[in-house]
Design an enzyme around this catalytic site. Structure first.
Site, PDB file in Angstrom:
ATOM      1  N   SER A 211       0.841  -1.186   0.000  1.00  0.00           N
ATOM      2  CA  SER A 211       0.000   0.000   0.000  1.00  0.00           C
ATOM      3  C   SER A 211       0.886   1.248   0.000  1.00  0.00           C
ATOM      4  O   SER A 211       1.729   1.390  -0.876  1.00  0.00           O
ATOM      5  CB  SER A 211      -0.980  -0.042   1.180  1.00  0.00           C
ATOM      6  N   ASP A 327      -9.036  -5.556  -5.639  1.00  0.00           N
ATOM      7  CA  ASP A 327      -8.631  -4.498  -4.717  1.00  0.00           C
ATOM      8  C   ASP A 327      -9.384  -3.226  -5.111  1.00  0.00           C
ATOM      9  O   ASP A 327      -9.043  -2.561  -6.087  1.00  0.00           O
ATOM     10  CB  ASP A 327      -7.124  -4.271  -4.811  1.00  0.00           C
ATOM     11  N   HIS A 358      -7.162  -6.054  -1.210  1.00  0.00           N
ATOM     12  CA  HIS A 358      -6.000  -5.201  -0.989  1.00  0.00           C
ATOM     13  C   HIS A 358      -4.857  -5.959  -0.332  1.00  0.00           C
ATOM     14  O   HIS A 358      -5.046  -6.687   0.637  1.00  0.00           O
ATOM     15  CB  HIS A 358      -6.405  -4.017  -0.115  1.00  0.00           C
TER      16      HIS A 358
END
Length: 605
Positions: A211, A327, A358
């Site tokens: 991320s 995601d 994710h």
């Protein structure tokens, strides 16, 4: 003792000593766990501050980045030099509490802003020196690496200000890599002059993270810094505009309705409390407030400067990307766009996609081979492996299927046409039918996309579907919608879902129903940088891509196209009632079908 005998004994003793040294071990092109590197209690752990080239917190000194090091004892006792796995993050020192009002209120008309101001919670820094994080240590140190962590500018004990994609977030890890190569200075304190040298570093660095932590390896790589040999970004946010906007539309990341770039700034700002007023005024309340433009969602210089695709020309690091096709937070386009550019640049490149949400790193063997090749220099042939690794439906994440590239080289665009009946279910066909005229939907943000898909009849969406598949059909790449529409109001949300039908409520397979999605602002039909109010009743033509996907649609299902206005979980929530009218004769959807038109015909006829 003769000199010849002494020399022979010395050689034997030296060879024996050398054999006793702990060194990395490689088998099948992968670094192996070495017993001598595996005793956590023996690790040397220390921290320091690295000098940067920027000053972003309003004082008269260059900012310094807080860095921590974890290395095997042999780097001291045996003079061993090792490559570095480096992880940097704005999250290590804690984040803002979840207080009411931290997000933007989304209950208002398009083109307006809410009247109430957002809450701005203060972050309390967590952590004790010298440890910044323990992540990745157990994975890499036993395999013959040093692990380095740092806190991003304006977070933890790193000086400066968060900028969420500004230049300092790329220059900070660059400075750390420069320090690991002896090109800049590190110090024992944030304001002292006692130096720390990375005498144990070979100078070869690999970066990874998930991320935001996956964004920063790419940011560092775009600087072209010498020594950064390989990166493995996992679900990285590669463009703040693509994260918070979509084709001119204010569109929030999945699960974070009302978030925008200034919310993320508040969320991570765990740095020196005395510097926060200056940082808030300069970055959040001036640069972001003037640049983010929640009224129109238009693309501008503020957003372009936070897009790493625009900054890749100097990049040299070998790139292994990882992302999930489902995601809906950091959407799969973020990795695909970087992968495509890196491939075009001729960089060593691979991409790993799975079918989940994710996060999710590549299998350990892929990461190990990547870092072994580019950090240890072991010729394991990874650069000759297949370029794309896709986890097929229901397969284990560590058992991806290899393809020559992504999208599948055998995928070809197939255009489908809309046939009337969308308030119930119109047909998607490969041949255009003349004089289909128009169909209308009425916006209502309270209805979810799932409800739109499951409704047998609705005035709030238009639904068109292929015949039921007689054989499995493989889609690979980006679908494209070309739509001609009019609006009853000067502004409207436009949301498009591609789904497999029937749409099930089974939580175990729910993600399989959503093939891909996309959003756009009809006001930006001409340009992403300039929007103009819609004239009620006038038709506008726009074309945009949906999120990339690679999915095998099973026999017995239909591929459905849903067109609606406000998306409950992603867009602004204007009052229900806006009417969108779609010209069916000028609207198409193009699917990337493996095998092309013939494969689609075989599956549907």
């Amino acid at each position: 003792m003769t000199s010849r005998l002494f020399a022979a004994l010395f050689l034997v003793a030296t060879m024996g000593f050398a054999q006793d040294k702990t060194v990395p071990v490689f088998e099948n092109g992968e670094a192996q766990i070495v017993e001598g590197f595996s005793n956590y209690k023996d690790y040397i752990r220390h921290d320091l501050w690295v000098q940067t080239t920027f000053n972003t917190d309003g004082d008269d000194t260059l900012d310094r980045v807080h860095v921590s090091v974890t290395r095997p004892k042999q780097t001291d006792t045996e003079g061993l030099k090792l490559p570095v796995i480096y992880v940097t993050s704005p999250y290590f020192a804690g984040v803002a509490p979840d207080v009411p009002g931290i997000m933007w209120n989304v209950e208002h008309e398009l083109g307006e802003l809410p009247t109430q101001e957002r809450a701005h919670p203060e972050v309390k820094r967590l952590g004790e020196r010298p440890i910044i994080s323990n992540s990745h240590i157990s994975k890499w140190v036993p395999r013959g690496y040093i692990v380095v962590h740092s806190s991003s500018p304006g977070t933890g004990l790193s000086q400066g200000s968060p900028t969420v994609g500004g230049p300092n977030e790329a220059l900070a890890p660059k400075a750390v890599i420069d320090w690991l190569n002896g090109r800049v200075k590190g110090y024992t304190t944030p304001d002292g002059d006692e130096e720390v040298k990375a005498f144990w570093s070979t100078g070869k660095v690999g970066m990874t993270g998930t991320s935001y932590n996956g964004t920063l390896p790419l940011a560092a790589a775009t600087t072209g810094v010498e020594g950064l040999e390989a990166i493995i970004p996992i679900a990285p946010n590669t463009s703040s505009y693509h994260y918070y906007r979509s084709n001119g539309l204010v569109r929030h990341p999945g699960g974070y309705l009302g978030e925008d770039i200034d919310v993320l700034y508040d969320f991570i700002h765990s740095g020196d409390e005395s510097k926060r007023p200056y940082n808030n005024k300069t970055v959040r309340d001036t640069e972001m407030a003037n640049g983010m433009d929640r009224k129109t969602g238009d693309l501008n210089d503020f957003w372009n400067d936070r897009d790493y695709l625009n900054q890749m020309d100097g990049m040299k690091a070998a790139l292994l990307m990882s992302h999930g096709f489902n995601d809906w937070n950091v959407m799969p386009e973020h990795s695909n766009r970087i992968y495509q550019k890196a491939k075009a640049m001729g960089l060593p490149t691979q991409i790993y996609y799975h079918q989940n949400g994710h996060g999710g790193p590549p299998p350990m063997t892929m990461m190990n081979r990547w870092f072994t090749r580019y950090l240890h220099g072991v010729e394991n042939g990874v650069e000759n492996d297949k370029q794309a690794w896709i986890v097929r439906e229901n397969d284990k994440r560590d058992q991806p299927t290899a393809y020559d590239a992504y999208p599948n080289p055998e995928a070809k665009d197939v255009t489908l046409y809309l046939n009337k009946g969308g308030n119930q279910m119109g047909m998607l066909t490969t041949k255009a039918s003349k004089r289909q005229k128009t169909e209308t939907l009425v916006d209502d943000f309270t209805i979810s996309g799932k409800d739109h898909a499951q409704a047998s009849k609705s005035t709030h969406r238009l639904l068109y579907a292929t015949p039921t598949l007689k054989q499995d059909l493989h889609l690979s790449g980006e679908s494209t919608i070309s739509i001609s529409l009019s609006s009853s109001k000067p502004a409207a949300n436009l949301s498009v879902w591609l789904v497999s039908l029937p749409y099930t409520d089974d939580a175990k397979v729910l993600t399989d129903n959503i093939i891909t999605r996309g959003w756009a602002d009809p006001q930006n039909y001409k340009s992403l940088t300039e929007s103009e109010p819609l004239k009620p009743g006038q038709f506008y033509d726009l074309t945009f891509k949906l999120q990339p996907d690679d999915q095998i649609i099973k026999a017995g299902q239909q591929i459905g196209l849903i067109i609606f206005s406000s998306d409950k979980d992603f867009t602004i929530h204007p009052k229900p009632g806006t009417e969108l009218t779609v010209d069916l004769d000028k609207t198409t959807v193009t699917l990337p079908v493996v095998g092309g038109l013939e494969a689609l015909k075989t599956a549907t006829e």
